[in-house]
Design a protein around this motif. Structure first.
Motif, PDB file in Angstrom:
ATOM      1  N   VAL A  32      49.541 -12.872  96.168  1.00 32.63           N
ATOM      2  CA  VAL A  32      48.551 -13.387  97.116  1.00 32.63           C
ATOM      3  C   VAL A  32      48.045 -12.188  97.885  1.00 32.63           C
ATOM      4  O   VAL A  32      48.836 -11.422  98.450  1.00 32.63           O
ATOM      5  CB  VAL A  32      49.183 -14.416  98.082  1.00 32.63           C
ATOM      6  CG1 VAL A  32      48.150 -14.845  99.117  1.00 32.63           C
ATOM      7  CG2 VAL A  32      49.705 -15.605  97.307  1.00 32.63           C
ATOM      8  N   TRP A  59      45.478 -10.724 100.696  1.00 27.71           N
ATOM      9  CA  TRP A  59      44.771 -11.176 101.894  1.00 27.71           C
ATOM     10  C   TRP A  59      44.174  -9.966 102.606  1.00 27.71           C
ATOM     11  O   TRP A  59      44.848  -8.963 102.809  1.00 27.71           O
ATOM     12  CB  TRP A  59      45.756 -11.914 102.796  1.00 27.71           C
ATOM     13  CG  TRP A  59      45.202 -12.379 104.103  1.00 27.71           C
ATOM     14  CD1 TRP A  59      43.971 -12.915 104.322  1.00 27.71           C
ATOM     15  CD2 TRP A  59      45.862 -12.371 105.367  1.00 27.71           C
ATOM     16  NE1 TRP A  59      43.815 -13.246 105.630  1.00 27.71           N
ATOM     17  CE2 TRP A  59      44.971 -12.927 106.306  1.00 27.71           C
ATOM     18  CE3 TRP A  59      47.130 -11.965 105.797  1.00 27.71           C
ATOM     19  CZ2 TRP A  59      45.300 -13.067 107.651  1.00 27.71           C
ATOM     20  CZ3 TRP A  59      47.464 -12.109 107.126  1.00 27.71           C
ATOM     21  CH2 TRP A  59      46.553 -12.661 108.048  1.00 27.71           C
ATOM     22  N   GLY A  95      51.551 -10.372  99.180  1.00 34.22           N
ATOM     23  CA  GLY A  95      52.896 -10.847  98.875  1.00 34.22           C
ATOM     24  C   GLY A  95      52.937 -11.165  97.396  1.00 34.22           C
ATOM     25  O   GLY A  95      52.012 -11.797  96.869  1.00 34.22           O
ATOM     26  N   LEU A  99      60.515 -10.058  94.557  1.00 35.34           N
ATOM     27  CA  LEU A  99      59.594 -10.426  95.628  1.00 35.34           C
ATOM     28  C   LEU A  99      59.088  -9.126  96.227  1.00 35.34           C
ATOM     29  O   LEU A  99      59.875  -8.222  96.480  1.00 35.34           O
ATOM     30  CB  LEU A  99      60.312 -11.218  96.725  1.00 35.34           C
ATOM     31  CG  LEU A  99      60.518 -12.699  96.521  1.00 35.34           C
ATOM     32  CD1 LEU A  99      61.242 -13.271  97.731  1.00 35.34           C
ATOM     33  CD2 LEU A  99      59.183 -13.416  96.316  1.00 35.34           C
ATOM     34  N   LEU A 115      40.795 -13.952 100.595  1.00 34.79           N
ATOM     35  CA  LEU A 115      42.085 -14.372 100.041  1.00 34.79           C
ATOM     36  C   LEU A 115      41.961 -14.557  98.521  1.00 34.79           C
ATOM     37  O   LEU A 115      41.213 -15.410  98.048  1.00 34.79           O
ATOM     38  CB  LEU A 115      42.532 -15.684 100.692  1.00 34.79           C
ATOM     39  CG  LEU A 115      43.925 -16.141 100.309  1.00 34.79           C
ATOM     40  CD1 LEU A 115      44.991 -15.230 100.888  1.00 34.79           C
ATOM     41  CD2 LEU A 115      44.161 -17.580 100.759  1.00 34.79           C
ATOM     42  N   TYR A 136      57.255  -2.733  99.096  1.00 31.93           N
ATOM     43  CA  TYR A 136      58.706  -2.896  99.031  1.00 31.93           C
ATOM     44  C   TYR A 136      58.995  -4.028  98.055  1.00 31.93           C
ATOM     45  O   TYR A 136      58.395  -5.102  98.141  1.00 31.93           O
ATOM     46  CB  TYR A 136      59.279  -3.245 100.414  1.00 31.93           C
ATOM     47  CG  TYR A 136      60.791  -3.301 100.414  1.00 31.93           C
ATOM     48  CD1 TYR A 136      61.532  -2.173 100.753  1.00 31.93           C
ATOM     49  CD2 TYR A 136      61.469  -4.454 100.041  1.00 31.93           C
ATOM     50  CE1 TYR A 136      62.922  -2.199 100.736  1.00 31.93           C
ATOM     51  CE2 TYR A 136      62.854  -4.492 100.004  1.00 31.93           C
ATOM     52  CZ  TYR A 136      63.580  -3.360 100.357  1.00 31.93           C
ATOM     53  OH  TYR A 136      64.952  -3.382 100.327  1.00 31.93           O
ATOM     54  N   VAL A 183      40.049 -17.403  96.344  1.00 36.31           N
ATOM     55  CA  VAL A 183      40.092 -18.615  97.172  1.00 36.31           C
ATOM     56  C   VAL A 183      38.939 -18.530  98.160  1.00 36.31           C
ATOM     57  O   VAL A 183      38.190 -19.474  98.376  1.00 36.31           O
ATOM     58  CB  VAL A 183      41.438 -18.723  97.917  1.00 36.31           C
ATOM     59  CG1 VAL A 183      41.458 -19.917  98.855  1.00 36.31           C
ATOM     60  CG2 VAL A 183      42.589 -18.803  96.917  1.00 36.31           C
ATOM     61  N   ASN A 184      38.833 -17.352  98.724  1.00 34.62           N
ATOM     62  CA  ASN A 184      37.623 -16.977  99.430  1.00 34.62           C
ATOM     63  C   ASN A 184      37.551 -15.459  99.402  1.00 34.62           C
ATOM     64  O   ASN A 184      38.365 -14.816  98.739  1.00 34.62           O
ATOM     65  CB  ASN A 184      37.587 -17.559 100.855  1.00 34.62           C
ATOM     66  CG  ASN A 184      38.744 -17.063 101.702  1.00 34.62           C
ATOM     67  OD1 ASN A 184      39.090 -15.878 101.656  1.00 34.62           O
ATOM     68  ND2 ASN A 184      39.342 -17.970 102.453  1.00 34.62           N
ATOM     69  N   TYR A 241      61.930  -6.429  96.462  1.00 34.30           N
ATOM     70  CA  TYR A 241      63.291  -6.964  96.389  1.00 34.30           C
ATOM     71  C   TYR A 241      63.530  -7.375  94.942  1.00 34.30           C
ATOM     72  O   TYR A 241      62.678  -8.018  94.320  1.00 34.30           O
ATOM     73  CB  TYR A 241      63.423  -8.182  97.308  1.00 34.30           C
ATOM     74  CG  TYR A 241      64.641  -9.020  97.009  1.00 34.30           C
ATOM     75  CD1 TYR A 241      65.851  -8.740  97.622  1.00 34.30           C
ATOM     76  CD2 TYR A 241      64.568 -10.069  96.096  1.00 34.30           C
ATOM     77  CE1 TYR A 241      66.977  -9.486  97.324  1.00 34.30           C
ATOM     78  CE2 TYR A 241      65.691 -10.813  95.794  1.00 34.30           C
ATOM     79  CZ  TYR A 241      66.892 -10.527  96.409  1.00 34.30           C
ATOM     80  OH  TYR A 241      68.000 -11.266  96.109  1.00 34.30           O
ATOM     81  N   ARG A 242      64.687  -7.004  94.408  1.00 39.37           N
ATOM     82  CA  ARG A 242      64.998  -7.389  93.029  1.00 39.37           C
ATOM     83  C   ARG A 242      66.315  -8.176  92.991  1.00 39.37           C
ATOM     84  O   ARG A 242      67.330  -7.712  93.508  1.00 39.37           O
ATOM     85  CB  ARG A 242      65.124  -6.145  92.144  1.00 39.37           C
ATOM     86  CG  ARG A 242      63.852  -5.304  92.169  1.00 39.37           C
ATOM     87  CD  ARG A 242      63.835  -4.278  91.077  1.00 39.37           C
ATOM     88  NE  ARG A 242      64.881  -3.282  91.195  1.00 39.37           N
ATOM     89  CZ  ARG A 242      65.095  -2.316  90.292  1.00 39.37           C
ATOM     90  NH1 ARG A 242      64.333  -2.253  89.207  1.00 39.37           N
ATOM     91  NH2 ARG A 242      66.038  -1.435  90.479  1.00 39.37           N
ATOM     92  N   SER A 243      66.255  -9.325  92.387  1.00 37.57           N
ATOM     93  CA  SER A 243      67.465 -10.155  92.310  1.00 37.57           C
ATOM     94  C   SER A 243      68.442  -9.556  91.305  1.00 37.57           C
ATOM     95  O   SER A 243      68.053  -8.782  90.430  1.00 37.57           O
ATOM     96  CB  SER A 243      67.101 -11.573  91.874  1.00 37.57           C
ATOM     97  OG  SER A 243      66.770 -11.581  90.499  1.00 37.57           O
ATOM     98  N   ASN A 244      69.687  -9.911  91.434  1.00 39.75           N
ATOM     99  CA  ASN A 244      70.691  -9.478  90.464  1.00 39.75           C
ATOM    100  C   ASN A 244      70.368 -10.051  89.089  1.00 39.75           C
ATOM    101  O   ASN A 244      69.683 -11.062  88.964  1.00 39.75           O
ATOM    102  CB  ASN A 244      72.084  -9.915  90.906  1.00 39.75           C
ATOM    103  CG  ASN A 244      72.560  -9.117  92.123  1.00 39.75           C
ATOM    104  OD1 ASN A 244      71.891  -8.184  92.563  1.00 39.75           O
ATOM    105  ND2 ASN A 244      73.708  -9.490  92.655  1.00 39.75           N
ATOM    106  N   PRO A 271      69.340  -2.620  92.718  1.00 37.64           N
ATOM    107  CA  PRO A 271      68.813  -2.017  93.937  1.00 37.64           C
ATOM    108  C   PRO A 271      67.331  -2.344  94.121  1.00 37.64           C
ATOM    109  O   PRO A 271      66.610  -2.538  93.144  1.00 37.64           O
ATOM    110  CB  PRO A 271      69.023  -0.516  93.712  1.00 37.64           C
ATOM    111  CG  PRO A 271      69.186  -0.340  92.246  1.00 37.64           C
ATOM    112  CD  PRO A 271      69.704  -1.633  91.690  1.00 37.64           C
ATOM    113  N   ASP A 272      66.900  -2.418  95.362  1.00 34.48           N
ATOM    114  CA  ASP A 272      65.490  -2.660  95.646  1.00 34.48           C
ATOM    115  C   ASP A 272      64.674  -1.396  95.411  1.00 34.48           C
ATOM    116  O   ASP A 272      65.220  -0.320  95.200  1.00 34.48           O
ATOM    117  CB  ASP A 272      65.337  -3.142  97.093  1.00 34.48           C
ATOM    118  CG  ASP A 272      65.928  -4.532  97.278  1.00 34.48           C
ATOM    119  OD1 ASP A 272      66.234  -5.170  96.261  1.00 34.48           O
ATOM    120  OD2 ASP A 272      66.097  -4.949  98.432  1.00 34.48           O
TER     121      ASP A 272
END
Lengths: 313, 516
Positions: free
Chosen positions: A117, A119, A137, A162, A86, A183, A82-83, A185-188, A210-211
């Motif tokens: 993303v 940065w 992220g 995420l 970023l 880190y 993007v630049n 995060y993992r959804s069920n 578990p995360d």
């Protein structure tokens, strides 16, 4: 002029096998290199992972009813600037798995679309060298209805994730070192069964995931046409349970792995838009994971979408 | 541009925090049930026909003290004392058990089966250790709760619970002592109020009988099982449903009835079901002598066949002569055209399995580390029984009918498997890779099909409006083994038919037991 390299259209790819999943994940999100503005780096990658021994909890064993479990990954990757500070990165793999012994059917399919993303808020020239900070992220999403609950032959875990990542890079002349921590995060996950046993019987088709945390440390040589680095990675599942003796692995096991390996990236002198990447690593320690050897090779091509091609060398 | 960057980062971080804050706890389907609310308390259940007991009063229960007796008043005060200072943990336990003791013990039983359903890891010399009930705490842990073992455990525990509750109801009706919440209106009822007499306590009868039965089948779990029994009895007292003397009488009655079932279990032939090298070798040589290809283990190292003598276990619903009579004719000859066709059919399914077939295979797989196919049918039944508002005794009766069907289905199925000792599809064509694990015993007839045929038949009788659904489920369970590469079509079709025949014996029993 270390920053020169960062302006260049570079992408370095490494591959890591995520424990039992046989998931080969391309990781441009773990290098301290940014694409220039309006540049799109596209690549295709092949990765191979295999293991014969694995850790059943902390007990290391082989399994004559699996032989060697291997997977092939074919992946497309995009990294857009993007630049210069970023970047956006995306990756989509197709994976196939098989076991060399026993009777179990291998699996195959398109796995998870992941995007980052990236940065770079800080880039500072010190008395000696340059230090830069990156914040990333990321998110991933299964894009097919593949089977997660068939470890170790599943192509993935079918969790939505995420991730947040902090990365610091220091470059001195042609030498650099990068450290990052992530880190995730993992959804069920929903499976095809209506109950399953972890450390207790769960009367549900939903699996609590578990995360995870991972750390990555790399050191090496970086110039405009060659990057060569040594990498140590560690991945820890923040809870989860051990595979019981002679049981099958399960999605929510505590899968940990530490790998060590090397990567390179070579940009052609004559066609500076074209680069070849490669890497290999080995799992030196693990828990509820295969002791995998992984290697990968990729080809990347950069296109500059700038309105005026003024940056051309 | 800086603003955009800040905005993007902020959004990502916020999204991450929101998701991380989300509660990922998975709640089981039966975690939050209301208290059991029987549409009929089945006050006459003391007259229902029992499985093993000759009479409902085979074991005597002492006449209770009248509710005006000071000792009983003291028991009421015990309840009020608990209710005054109830902790949230105690309230949770009351709620848990109030949903139904038969249901909860069935769930605990399924959990133990899943926990113990792991084949032993091989010895360094390539042989396999055999779990021993004489030394259950050493590896390999006793038992290996494989499908026949599990079917038998479910059946014994369910049948013993049923007989114990029939005896319980007999004495309830005889002594007619009202529940504490009826005697004293200041006792709060944390369960559904009914007119069912409370002496002896059905919760304590269940706790007593189940503890003794479960320890027989899962000796490693003695501390865990005893803890559950104490919890159930305490919950009954704290809920206002039972006084201490209701509990003591019920617990003792339950344990005595368990002893009768344990004695049967020790003599039913299951102890010899593992067989020995001579028996294993004879199975192979006899099959070769018949001109057929014998089964061999597809595991490495080769594992001895699972419970080859289980077919000789004494059934609940019929005698051993009937086991033989129910055994179907032979499978297609290994070298014949039909077998060739059926083998090709299996290969056709597994060559490029569809996602939906894989879903069916995994839904019904019930393999290693699960509660097995009998446990799956118990789960299906339990979730339907919940909607029927049965009394505890009717719950027990229907579970017993189901689980006796499943055990006897296992007996006839195993009798058939080791009578013909034929090969799995993958043995005849190693190109057949399966969508789930291949169990370590012969193919004909399919265990899943036999179990499912039996379960669907008796459940269809018990809940007629669901009969078609059960038949469809049984068909799907059966088909799952074909499309998963585990079985030939003959194994599945014949298994369903044989299972249905077993289920019909349970229907005959149900028609005659006086519960309708």
């Amino acid at each position: 002029m270390q920053t020169v390299f960062k302006k260049r259209r570079l992408v370095l790819v490494s591959v890591m096998m995520l424990a039992f999943m046989n998931v080969l994940q391309a990781q441009t999100d773990e290098d301290a290199i940014m694409m220039s503005k309006n540049n799109l780096c596209s690549g295709i990658m092949y990765g191979h992972s295999s293991w014969k021994n694995y850790w059943e909890g902390t007990f290391k064993r082989d399994n004559l009813n699996l032989g060697t479990v291997s997977s092939n990954m074919y992946s497309i990757m995009e990294n857009y600037g993007v630049n210069r500070k970023l970047n956006i990165i995306a990756n989509l793999p197709y994976i196939e798995t098989k076991a060399s012994a026993g009777t179990m059917h291998g699996m195959k399919g398109i796995q998870d679309l992941s995007a980052w993303v990236k940065w770079m808020p800080v880039e500072k020239n010190l008395k000696k060298g340059t230090i830069s900070l990156y914040l990333l992220g990321g998110a991933s999403l299964p894009v097919s209805n593949y089977v997660a609950d068939f470890l170790p032959l599943s192509i993935g875990l079918h969790s939505k994730t995420l991730s947040g990542k902090v990365m610091v890079d220091y470059q001195l002349g042609n030498f650099f070192t990068t450290a990052s921590a992530t880190y995730t995060y993992r959804s069920n996950v929903t499976i095809d069964r209506t109950s399953y046993y972890t450390t207790a019987l769960v009367l549900s088709n939903e699996v609590q995931m578990p995360d995870m945390m991972s750390e990555n440390f790399r050191i090496g040589y970086r110039s405009s046409h060659l990057i060569a680095e040594a990498v140590v990675s560690n991945m820890t599942t923040l809870s989860g349970f051990d595979i019981r003796k002679n049981d099958m692995p399960f999605l929510s096991n505590q899968m940990n792995a530490t790998t060590a390996g090397v990567n390179f990236k070579y940009t052609l002198q004559k066609i500076s838009e074209l680069a070849i990447t490669g890497g290999a690593n080995y799992t030196v320690a693990g828990r509820n994971s295969g002791q995998a050897t992984n290697f990968n090779i990729g080809v990347f091509y950069v296109v500059d979408f700038s309105p005026k091609k003024k940056n051309k060398k | 541009m800086k603003k955009i960057i800040t905005f993007i980062s902020f959004s990502i971080i916020t999204a991450a925090i929101i998701l991380i804050a989300c509660n990922k706890n998975v709640s089981g389907r039966t975690a939050n049930l209301p208290p059991l609310n029987p549409s009929n308390i089945d006050l006459n259940a003391g007259t229902w026909k029992t499985v093993l007991l000759k009479r409902p009063d085979t074991f005597a229960v002492a006449t209770p003290l009248p509710v005006t007796n000071p000792a009983y008043i003291g028991e009421l005060n015990e309840i009020k004392g608990y209710q005054k200072n109830l902790t949230s943990d105690q309230a949770d336990k009351i709620k848990y058990w109030a949903a139904g003791g038969v249901l909860r013990w069935n769930e605990i039983m399924r959990e133990l089966v899943a926990k113990y359903n792991l084949p032993p890891y091989q010895n360094p010399d390539g042989t396999y250790p055999i779990p021993s009930s004489a030394n259950p705490f050493a590896y390999p842990l006793f038992p290996f709760a494989n499908p026949p073992y599990a079917a038998r455990a479910y059946a014994y525990i369910s049948a013993a619970q049923y007989d114990a509750l029939v005896a319980c109801w007999y004495y309830k009706n005889k002594f007619n002592r009202p529940a504490p919440y009826v005697v004293d209106t200041s006792v709060h009822a944390a369960v559904t109020k009914t007119t069912l007499p409370s002496y002896p306590s059905e919760a304590a009868v269940l706790a007593g009988v189940t503890t003794e039965m479960m320890i027989l089948f899962f000796p490693d779990e003695i501390a865990n099982i005893q803890q559950k029994a104490i919890e159930q009895e305490q919950a009954a007292v704290m809920s206002g449903a039972a006084s201490r003397s209701d509990i003591i009488a019920g617990d003792a009655l339950g344990r005595q009835i368990a002893d009768a079932f344990i004695a049967r279990g020790r003599a039913d032939g299951a102890g010899a079901a593992v067989g020995n090298q001579t028996i294993w070798t004879a199975l192979e040589t006899n099959t070769i002598a018949r001109g057929e290809t014998p089964w061999y283990s597809l595991e490495t190292p080769k594992r001895p066949p699972m419970l080859p003598v289980f077919g000789k276990v004494t059934p609940f619903l019929f005698d051993t002569a009937t086991t033989s009579a129910l055994r179907p004719g032979p499978p297609p000859a290994t070298t014949g055209d039909q077998m060739k066709t059926e083998l090709n059919e299996v290969y056709g399914y597994v060559k490029n399995p569809t996602r939906d077939n894989t879903r069916i295979v995994h839904f019904w797989a019930d393999g290693v580390g699960t509660y097995t196919p009998p446990g799956h049918w118990d789960a299906i039944a339990a979730e339907d029984f919940i909607t029927k508002n049965y009394s505890e005794v009717r719950w027990a009766r229907n579970m017993a009918l189901l689980n006796m069907s499943l055990m006897d289905a296992a007996i006839v199925c195993w009798s058939t498997k080791y009578f013909y000792f034929n090969a799995r599809p993958t043995q005849l064509n190693p190109a057949i890779k399966t969508i789930t694990g291949i169990p370590n015993f012969p193919a004909y007839i399919s265990g899943h099909s036999t179990f499912s045929g039996a379960a669907a038949t008796i459940l269809g009788y018990l809940i007629p409006e669901r009969a078609n659904a059960y038949t469809a489920m049984a068909q799907e369970a059966s088909t799952s083994r074909l499309v998963g590469g585990i079985h030939y079509k003959s194994d599945c079709n014949v298994g369903l038919t044989v299972g249905a025949s077993v289920g019909n014996y349970a229907i005959q029993k149900a028609k005659a037991d006086g519960a309708n």
